[in-house]
Design an enzyme around this catalytic site. Structure first.
Site, PDB file in Angstrom:
ATOM      1  N   CYS A 383       0.828  -1.209   0.000  1.00 42.02           N
ATOM      2  CA  CYS A 383       0.000   0.000   0.000  1.00 42.02           C
ATOM      3  C   CYS A 383       0.867   1.265   0.000  1.00 42.02           C
ATOM      4  O   CYS A 383       1.476   1.568  -1.009  1.00 42.02           O
ATOM      5  CB  CYS A 383      -0.990  -0.043   1.162  1.00 42.02           C
ATOM      6  SG  CYS A 383      -2.446   0.946   0.815  1.00 42.02           S
ATOM      7  N   HIS A 506      -3.630  -5.060   0.449  1.00 46.31           N
ATOM      8  CA  HIS A 506      -3.006  -5.606   1.660  1.00 46.31           C
ATOM      9  C   HIS A 506      -3.098  -7.138   1.662  1.00 46.31           C
ATOM     10  O   HIS A 506      -4.042  -7.692   2.229  1.00 46.31           O
ATOM     11  CB  HIS A 506      -3.706  -5.059   2.908  1.00 46.31           C
ATOM     12  CG  HIS A 506      -3.479  -3.613   3.123  1.00 46.31           C
ATOM     13  ND1 HIS A 506      -2.405  -3.127   3.819  1.00 46.31           N
ATOM     14  CD2 HIS A 506      -4.183  -2.525   2.709  1.00 46.31           C
ATOM     15  CE1 HIS A 506      -2.458  -1.810   3.847  1.00 46.31           C
ATOM     16  NE2 HIS A 506      -3.520  -1.420   3.180  1.00 46.31           N
ATOM     17  N   GLU A 508      -1.652  -9.142   3.408  1.00 42.76           N
ATOM     18  CA  GLU A 508      -1.518  -9.691   4.763  1.00 42.76           C
ATOM     19  C   GLU A 508      -2.857 -10.055   5.399  1.00 42.76           C
ATOM     20  O   GLU A 508      -2.891 -10.835   6.347  1.00 42.76           O
ATOM     21  CB  GLU A 508      -0.745  -8.730   5.667  1.00 42.76           C
ATOM     22  CG  GLU A 508      -1.417  -7.420   6.023  1.00 42.76           C
ATOM     23  CD  GLU A 508      -1.140  -6.284   5.038  1.00 42.76           C
ATOM     24  OE1 GLU A 508      -0.871  -6.575   3.855  1.00 42.76           O
ATOM     25  OE2 GLU A 508      -1.229  -5.106   5.451  1.00 42.76           O
TER      26      GLU A 508
HETATM   27  N1  GLN Z   1      -1.998   6.717   2.913  1.00 39.13           N
HETATM   28  C1  GLN Z   1      -2.092   5.957   1.697  1.00 39.13           C
HETATM   29  C2  GLN Z   1      -3.449   6.108   1.040  1.00 39.13           C
HETATM   30  O1  GLN Z   1      -4.401   6.509   1.680  1.00 39.13           O
HETATM   31  C3  GLN Z   1      -1.759   4.499   1.942  1.00 39.13           C
HETATM   32  C4  GLN Z   1      -2.758   3.820   2.813  1.00 39.13           C
HETATM   33  C5  GLN Z   1      -2.241   2.507   3.366  1.00 39.13           C
HETATM   34  O2  GLN Z   1      -1.063   2.223   3.340  1.00 39.13           O
HETATM   35  N2  GLN Z   1      -3.144   1.688   3.894  1.00 39.13           N
HETATM   36  O3  GLN Z   1      -3.609   5.821  -0.106  1.00 39.13           O
END
Ligand code: GLN
Length: 535
Positions: A383, A506, A508
């Site tokens: 992410c 994600h 995970e």
């Molecule tokens: N802050 C980034 C976004 O909002 C990444 C979010 C995250 O890593 N979950 O896109």
């Protein structure tokens, strides 16, 4: 429907979540369909707005529910996928009750905690249990008995204990048995905590006692006498090597026999799969190779903030037959010269940059990514970790020194940007792209090889994404966006690198002990130097 309700006494952090998950696994091993509900007595509607520093990781479900990290434990132990309804909070319950009141559903009655709030709680529990198609539903009541906030939930549990047949409901109370300076196991905190529970009209059937080593029979008998629970229903929950050992410890402690009798369970027991998993973990621990992974993040002081990442690396280790040592590195301490970065990261077999929000610590993460890219060290970016990999490449390879994400301010090269028109912003909880989305993978890419298919579905939680305006510049310098959802870039990779992959989602959250997430498995294989052509 049968219910297992878990409460906690003495203090928080005793492992109610692992206790609940482990009991769930034991029942699943017996061939039953099991589901779980977590009750969080806080007033927030969900965990989405909560800071990981305070409350640990925000776990994301397939339907986009942002929930307590215990739901991650349930999913991993039960190998299931839950929905947002499986996390009840005071906020959700009161919101519903107040909406009903405004609609006039209570027909002019005074709306009160008993019966209106408690009825709402019981109705929610029963309807979620039923809708899940399970035969047994676990309900974990967060907090500690005696907290003001959890009172309505404990009262609802009391009513359920009376309304359900004896063979359909079991109450498990988790307490602590500390050791005094003479080395004696002390039962008084447990006695007090059960007394407090009984004052609320709740009678525990099983007591799970957290302790450093197994309780002696004399201690069990003492707890039995004072707490009115047979000694056979007192479980020593002693410190385990790993959380996945806990179902087997509980089994040995007789919890399974108790539940079989009480619930009149008839199906066949099949513990062998879970036992095999634990045996494999033990073998790896004994004789397996060990790799070390640096996780460069910002919530590194609080391990709970990265629970699912830690578990996913463990799952990948199980799949690859190796131990994974994790070093948590605070990216704010990395911000320095290339020599300093090399000194801090030079010993690792792989570098992982997790997700995150806000500007703090990002420059250190970018330095770590530059190091991984230029030194050919296996890299996995999740992410924000993927977004920073794109920014790093734009700055250091394409030469746009000012490249950045619009999350962090105005820039002439917003390689990561916000596509606001695509989101319906309802409130703080509704402004992100959340939950399951499908991506189509590029044939022959590393992602394709790792997933073993041309389509896959993963869970998301983000507002920003790769700005499609710059794709050609990246493509012409060897970057491949190998996973796409329409014009959204879901995966980025650098094929000339040993293993360099970033994902907007994600992985995970979908990793399981017996089924490691493909990107984590590939990352650990690469760190071992064994990533095969076919992956
Ligand atoms: N802050 C980034 C976004 O909002 C990444 C979010 C995250 O890593 N979950 O896109």
């Amino acid at each position: 429907m049968k219910y297992v309700i878990t409460t906690g006494g003495v203090m928080s952090g005793l492992g109610k979540g692992i206790t609940t998950s482990s009991i769930g696994r034991i029942l699943k091993n017996k061939g039953y369909r099991v589901t779980a509900i977590k009750i969080d007595p806080y007033i927030n509607i969900d965990a989405g707005t909560m800071n990981p520093f305070q409350h640990g990781e925000v776990f994301v479900l397939k339907d986009g529910g942002e929930v307590d990290l215990d739901l991650g434990n349930y999913e991993r132990f039960l190998d299931t996928e839950l929905t947002r309804d499986h996390n009840l909070t005071t906020g959700k319950i009161y919101k519903e009750v107040i909406e009903k009141e405004r609609r006039g559903d209570y027909l002019g009655n005074t709306v009160q905690i008993i019966p209106h709030v408690t009825n709402e709680i019981k109705e929610r529990i029963r309807s979620v249990a039923l809708a899940s198609g399970a035969e047994i539903c676990l309900i974990e009541i967060g907090g500690t008995v005696g907290d003001i906030e959890s009172m309505p939930f404990l009262e609802a549990a009391r009513q359920m204990q009376r309304e359900e047949a004896m063979q359909d409901l079991v109450l498990v109370h988790v307490t602590l048995v500390p050791v005094d300076c003479q080395g004696e196991q002390k039962t008084k905190p447990t006695q007090h905590s059960v007394k407090e529970l009984r004052e609320l009209g709740l009678y525990p059937n099983i007591i799970v006692a957290r302790c450093t080593s197994a309780l002696s029979l004399a201690v069990k008998e003492k707890i039995a006498l004072f707490c009115d629970v047979p000694a056979s229903a007192i479980v020593s929950a002693y410190d385990a090597d790993d959380i996945y050992h806990v179902p087997l410890i509980f089994e040995k402690e007789g919890i399974s026999d108790y539940l079989t009798k009480r619930f009149k369970l008839e199906k066949n027991d099949n513990k062998s799969r879970w036992r095999k998993l634990v045996e494999r973990m033990d073998e790896i621990k004994e004789g397996g190779e060990t790799i070390s992974i640096a996780v460069v993040g910002k919530y590194t002081d609080l391990r709970d903030a990265y629970t699912s990442i830690r578990e996913s690396l463990k799952h990948a280790g199980i799949a690859c037959g190796c131990n994974v040592d994790i070093e948590w590195i605070d990216s704010e301490n990395l911000n320095g010269t290339p020599e300093h970065v090399k000194k801090s990261l030079g010993e690792f077999d792989g570098i992982l940059v997790p997700g995150g929000f806000g500007e703090r610590g990002i420059e250190g993460k970018i330095d770590a990514i530059e190091y991984a890219r230029t030194e050919d060290v296996p890299f996995l970016g999740l992410c924000l970790g993927m977004q920073l990999a794109v920014i790093e490449f734009a700055r250091n390879v394409i030469g746009w020194q000012d490249a950045n994400s619009s999350e962090f301010g105005e820039t002439p090269h917003p390689v990561i940007g916000l596509l606001p028109e695509q989101y319906e912003v309802t409130d703080m909880g509704g402004s992100m792209r959340l939950g399951d989305y499908e991506a189509v993978l590029t044939e022959g890419s590393l992602a394709h090889r790792l997933y073993g298919s041309l389509k896959m579905v993963e869970r998301h939680r983000h507002r920003y994404e790769v700005n499609p305006e710059y794709l050609d510049e990246f493509g012409s310098r060897g970057v491949v966006f190998s996973g796409k959802n329409m014009n959204r870039m879901e995966i980025v990779e650098i094929p000339s690198h040993r293993f360099f992959i970033g994902c907007q989602f994600h992985p995970e959250f979908k990793s399981r002990p017996e089924n490691a997430a493909p990107l984590f498995r590939g990352f650990v294989e690469a760190a071992l130097g064994r990533l095969s052509e076919t992956a």
